[in-house]
Structure formats: C-alpha cells, structure tokens
Scaffold this motif. Sequence first.
Motif, PDB file in Angstrom:
ATOM      1  N   ASP A 400      40.933  33.621  25.278  1.00 40.58           N
ATOM      2  CA  ASP A 400      39.472  33.716  25.306  1.00 40.58           C
ATOM      3  C   ASP A 400      38.914  33.684  23.893  1.00 40.58           C
ATOM      4  O   ASP A 400      39.583  34.081  22.921  1.00 40.58           O
ATOM      5  CB  ASP A 400      39.023  35.009  25.990  1.00 40.58           C
ATOM      6  CG  ASP A 400      39.091  34.920  27.505  1.00 40.58           C
ATOM      7  OD1 ASP A 400      39.542  33.873  28.001  1.00 40.58           O
ATOM      8  OD2 ASP A 400      38.710  35.889  28.175  1.00 40.58           O
ATOM      9  N   THR A 450      34.104  31.920  25.511  1.00 35.73           N
ATOM     10  CA  THR A 450      34.234  32.578  26.808  1.00 35.73           C
ATOM     11  C   THR A 450      33.232  33.716  26.936  1.00 35.73           C
ATOM     12  O   THR A 450      32.692  33.949  28.024  1.00 35.73           O
ATOM     13  CB  THR A 450      35.658  33.128  26.969  1.00 35.73           C
ATOM     14  OG1 THR A 450      36.606  32.152  26.549  1.00 35.73           O
ATOM     15  CG2 THR A 450      35.922  33.533  28.402  1.00 35.73           C
ATOM     16  N   TRP A 451      33.011  34.413  25.832  1.00 41.14           N
ATOM     17  CA  TRP A 451      32.126  35.577  25.820  1.00 41.14           C
ATOM     18  C   TRP A 451      31.039  35.387  24.782  1.00 41.14           C
ATOM     19  O   TRP A 451      31.303  34.887  23.682  1.00 41.14           O
ATOM     20  CB  TRP A 451      32.904  36.851  25.492  1.00 41.14           C
ATOM     21  CG  TRP A 451      34.019  37.149  26.437  1.00 41.14           C
ATOM     22  CD1 TRP A 451      35.312  36.722  26.341  1.00 41.14           C
ATOM     23  CD2 TRP A 451      33.940  37.931  27.623  1.00 41.14           C
ATOM     24  NE1 TRP A 451      36.063  37.193  27.400  1.00 41.14           N
ATOM     25  CE2 TRP A 451      35.237  37.938  28.211  1.00 41.14           C
ATOM     26  CE3 TRP A 451      32.915  38.637  28.255  1.00 41.14           C
ATOM     27  CZ2 TRP A 451      35.518  38.623  29.388  1.00 41.14           C
ATOM     28  CZ3 TRP A 451      33.191  39.316  29.429  1.00 41.14           C
ATOM     29  CH2 TRP A 451      34.473  39.302  29.998  1.00 41.14           C
ATOM     30  N   TYR A 477      25.989  30.714  31.304  1.00 43.39           N
ATOM     31  CA  TYR A 477      26.585  32.048  31.268  1.00 43.39           C
ATOM     32  C   TYR A 477      25.920  32.976  32.279  1.00 43.39           C
ATOM     33  O   TYR A 477      24.764  32.775  32.665  1.00 43.39           O
ATOM     34  CB  TYR A 477      26.454  32.655  29.863  1.00 43.39           C
ATOM     35  CG  TYR A 477      27.310  31.972  28.822  1.00 43.39           C
ATOM     36  CD1 TYR A 477      28.535  32.495  28.446  1.00 43.39           C
ATOM     37  CD2 TYR A 477      26.895  30.772  28.239  1.00 43.39           C
ATOM     38  CE1 TYR A 477      29.330  31.865  27.498  1.00 43.39           C
ATOM     39  CE2 TYR A 477      27.683  30.129  27.299  1.00 43.39           C
ATOM     40  CZ  TYR A 477      28.903  30.675  26.936  1.00 43.39           C
ATOM     41  OH  TYR A 477      29.679  30.043  26.006  1.00 43.39           O
ATOM     42  N   HIS A 490      29.387  36.153  30.147  1.00 45.78           N
ATOM     43  CA  HIS A 490      30.667  35.494  30.359  1.00 45.78           C
ATOM     44  C   HIS A 490      30.416  34.061  30.816  1.00 45.78           C
ATOM     45  O   HIS A 490      29.526  33.798  31.619  1.00 45.78           O
ATOM     46  CB  HIS A 490      31.498  36.238  31.411  1.00 45.78           C
ATOM     47  CG  HIS A 490      32.893  35.705  31.553  1.00 45.78           C
ATOM     48  ND1 HIS A 490      33.238  34.736  32.478  1.00 45.78           N
ATOM     49  CD2 HIS A 490      34.029  36.006  30.887  1.00 45.78           C
ATOM     50  CE1 HIS A 490      34.520  34.463  32.379  1.00 45.78           C
ATOM     51  NE2 HIS A 490      35.041  35.221  31.414  1.00 45.78           N
ATOM     52  N   LEU A 491      31.202  33.144  30.284  1.00 46.53           N
ATOM     53  CA  LEU A 491      31.060  31.738  30.648  1.00 46.53           C
ATOM     54  C   LEU A 491      31.338  31.539  32.133  1.00 46.53           C
ATOM     55  O   LEU A 491      32.373  31.950  32.638  1.00 46.53           O
ATOM     56  CB  LEU A 491      32.036  30.901  29.807  1.00 46.53           C
ATOM     57  CG  LEU A 491      31.997  29.384  30.019  1.00 46.53           C
ATOM     58  CD1 LEU A 491      30.662  28.808  29.553  1.00 46.53           C
ATOM     59  CD2 LEU A 491      33.147  28.714  29.237  1.00 46.53           C
ATOM     60  N   GLU A 493      32.207  28.949  34.653  1.00 49.09           N
ATOM     61  CA  GLU A 493      32.712  27.586  34.701  1.00 49.09           C
ATOM     62  C   GLU A 493      32.081  26.780  35.822  1.00 49.09           C
ATOM     63  O   GLU A 493      32.055  25.546  35.782  1.00 49.09           O
ATOM     64  CB  GLU A 493      34.245  27.611  34.892  1.00 49.09           C
ATOM     65  CG  GLU A 493      35.003  28.308  33.780  1.00 49.09           C
ATOM     66  CD  GLU A 493      34.988  27.549  32.468  1.00 49.09           C
ATOM     67  OE1 GLU A 493      34.465  26.426  32.435  1.00 49.09           O
ATOM     68  OE2 GLU A 493      35.475  28.084  31.454  1.00 49.09           O
TER      69      GLU A 493
END
Length: 495
Positions: A400, A450-451, A477, A490-491, A493
């Motif tokens: 991450d 990711t964050w 996000y 948080h990503l 997806e």
Amino acid sequence: MWRTAWTGRVDRYGVPALVVAAALLRLPFLGAPLSSDEGGFLMVGGQWSPGTSLYGDYWVDRPPLLITIYQLADLLGGGIALRLIGIVAVGVSVVLAAGVGRLAAPADRRAPLVAAAAAAIFLTSPLYGAREVDGELLAVPFLLAGMLAVLSATSGHGGPRAWALAGLAAVAAVSIKQNMFDVGVAVAAAVGWMLWNRHWRAAGVAAAAFAAGAAVMLGTVLGWAALHGTTVPGLWDAVVKFRAAAARVIASSATGTNEFRAQGLVAAFLLSGALGILLVAVLPSLRRRNGRHVLLDHPDHPHADLVVLAAAVAAWEAFSVIAGGSYWLHYLIGTVPGLVLVAAVSIRYRPGRLRLTGNVLAYAAVLAVAGTAVVAPVVGDPTPSTQVGDFLERRADPGDTGVVAFGYATLLHDAGLSSPYPHLWSLPVRVRDPELARLTRILRGPDAPTWVVVMGDSTTTWGVDGTTADEAIDERYRQVRVIDDWHVYHLDEGR
C-alpha cells in the motif's frame, strides 16, 4: 588547599559530567514518537537512490549530508537509531564547546566548563525544541569544530591547516542545513579584520586555505550525491532558489499561525536564559584599562579580535532565525554556537562577569531540567495524529501507498507506507504545486495512493487551491475514518 583540590576535580571531571548529564536529559525521548521532520527525512534517506525526483522519489529543500545522516539512521534501525545519533551529536558538541572555551580564553581555566555548560544546557532545553533530531542539531558539531579551527588559526598556532579544517567544517555544516554558515561568517570577519589592519599576507593565506578545505568537502558531498542520482542543478534549485520562492509565498500567503509561532519563538529565547548570556557580554560593552576602552587585541597582531568574530557569528545566527520564515522552536538550536562563543569571549575580556554568567547558566539549566521533567512523561500520550498513524498501521496491507495532505510524513513512515507524491512537507507543495496539478494527476492515474489522509474536509489550505484534488478524491476514494479533524480515505477500486 581544599578549594584548590575541588577546583582541580571540577576542571578534570566537569566536562565529562556535562556530557553525561546532556545524554541523560535526552534519554527519556529515545522511544518517543517521531516528529514530522524526523519521520519524513527517514523516509527520504531510506530510499535515496537514482529515482524520479531530487532524492530518489522524493523532493525536499535540504542539502545531501543531512539526507546521508538519515540514511545511516534508517540503516541502523530508524527512530531509536536517529535519537542515539542525536545524543552523540550533543555529546560531541559539548566536548568541542569546551575546546572553544579553552582557546577563546586560555588564561582562565574555568572558560572550558562555562562554554561546555552553555552547549549542554541549550542543546537539551525544551524551550529550544531540542527533543527533535533536526538539521540544526546535527549541524552544531560541525559548526563548533569549525569555530575551534578558526580560534586555533587566529591564535597563531594552527596555521593554514587550521584554516583548511575550518573550510571543511563550514561546508559540512552548510551541507546539513544551508543557512548554517556560521563558520564562513567567522572566517570572513577574521579575514576582513586582517585586511582592515593591512595584514595582507595573513589574510591571503587564511582565505586560500579556507577555500581549499571548502572545495575538498564540497566536491566530496556533491560526488556522494551524484552517486545517488542527485544532480548539482537540482540541489541548487532546492537549497537556494527554492528558499527565495518560499520566502515570497510565506510573506504573501501565510496565516496568523506563523505570527503566533514567531511570538512563541521570541518568548522561548527570552525565557531560556539565552538573552542573559548576551546581556552579560555586552552590558556594559567595554571594559577599561588605564582609562582606555579595550576591545581589540593588539592591532599589530595579524589575527582577528575575538569580539569581532563573536559579534559577527551572533548577528548571523539572529538573521538566520528571523529569515527562516516558519519560526519553529528548533530554529533556536542554530544560536547555540554563537552563545558558546559569546560566553567564552566574555570570560576572556570580562573575567569579573564569570559569576553572573554562571548564575544565568544555572537558571537556564534549571529550566532545561524542569522542562524535560514536564514534557517527558506526556510526550508519548496519544494524539489525533498518532491515532491516525496507528489506524493506518493496522489497516494497511503490504504494498500500500499513501499521501498526507500536507506534511506529517511520520504517519506514512510509522505505517510503512511509501508515497507516490514527491512532496512530504507542506511548504514545497505551496511553492511547487500550489494548485495541486501534480497531486491531481497522481490521484487520477494508475499510481494513485491506496490511502489519502487530509487534515480538515478539504485539501485547500493557505497558499494551496485544492479544488481539483478534492474532486479527484470524491471520484476515486471513500472515507473510512474520521479522527478529530483528520479524514482518512481509501482507494475504491470499483469507482
């Protein structure tokens, strides 16, 4: 006889005792949470190799020797290793300060102890932000080593070798923090005094030897940086051009927070006892001998008067603190070499003021010890930012990445997250990416972090327009946690 024996023991054991005392005052912070600077520089140093930015994949407006020290700390284990390096730096500084006192006032056996005490006290005082292992603290040993070389040269004992060593130390200090040019200022004052008194040859030898030593160190530092992919033009942009641009941004956009920090900085300097050291030295500024004011050594002597050197160094340090712009407490660490030199020179020219100087140092020591006793028990208490760091550490998966808007790189360091965004501090963002165009591209690209952690509900802050970055966060996000004013994203997806 008893007094003579006691004085001898103090002379023999005083400086080692100060080294031990200074180390003990720093030990309570050995495992304390890292500051934003400490965590950020450990991230930079830990990955420094040829990459996409100035230092590997990160950009910071600091010289390469500082990054090298953090690189070493990272190799040795990280935060605790860094704090141990800080303790070593303080111990070495105390010993070097004693040497400065010995050469500045050779006729007074108490001068080394006084100079060493000044270093030990102000390098451990919480009022000086001394808990952090930052550029100022790491540069102090090199500054004091350079001062020692200058004093050796001006005493007539060191010769060209001492001036060359001063050049080495001067560039080493500047290669840690670019405004730590105290040694160069001292040399300029010495050479200027020689020229003023028409000691042409002595001035030429001093300048040439200093330049030679500086050139050797500069070549070494630049060569080491080049091996890691850091270029000379990139360094010039970071450590010189950027600072001018940053000063303009701070002057035009900074909020009242800077003014508040400036007031705190002034209050800390006044309360710490540092002002007392200066007042003892300059009030009254002259002593009399046979009805004449005496400031300078004999004008026929080719070496500079120490009052000139001390005044020049202290003035430069005051300018550096003021010009820093952000007014963090650890800026005051940069005044320690000047305080050491002023205290030692004061003893040389005004030995009758020794008791008063001792009283000021005793007051400063009590504050340093009391401040440490108050701060040490609470420094590890949970704060919103440390809770965010704990959350990231628990939730992050291997591989991450993260971005903190802006600064607080310690959150990433403690969670073991790298950043695809090269700016780990807020000031470079304000100067180099004020509309967050680069950050927005990253957030919308294949290397999106990711964050994302944002202080407040927007990436907009003073000097920064976060409109497009906020839109990118909304698009890709989802918010997973709010701790106080910190928002953690948080990503997603699937978005």
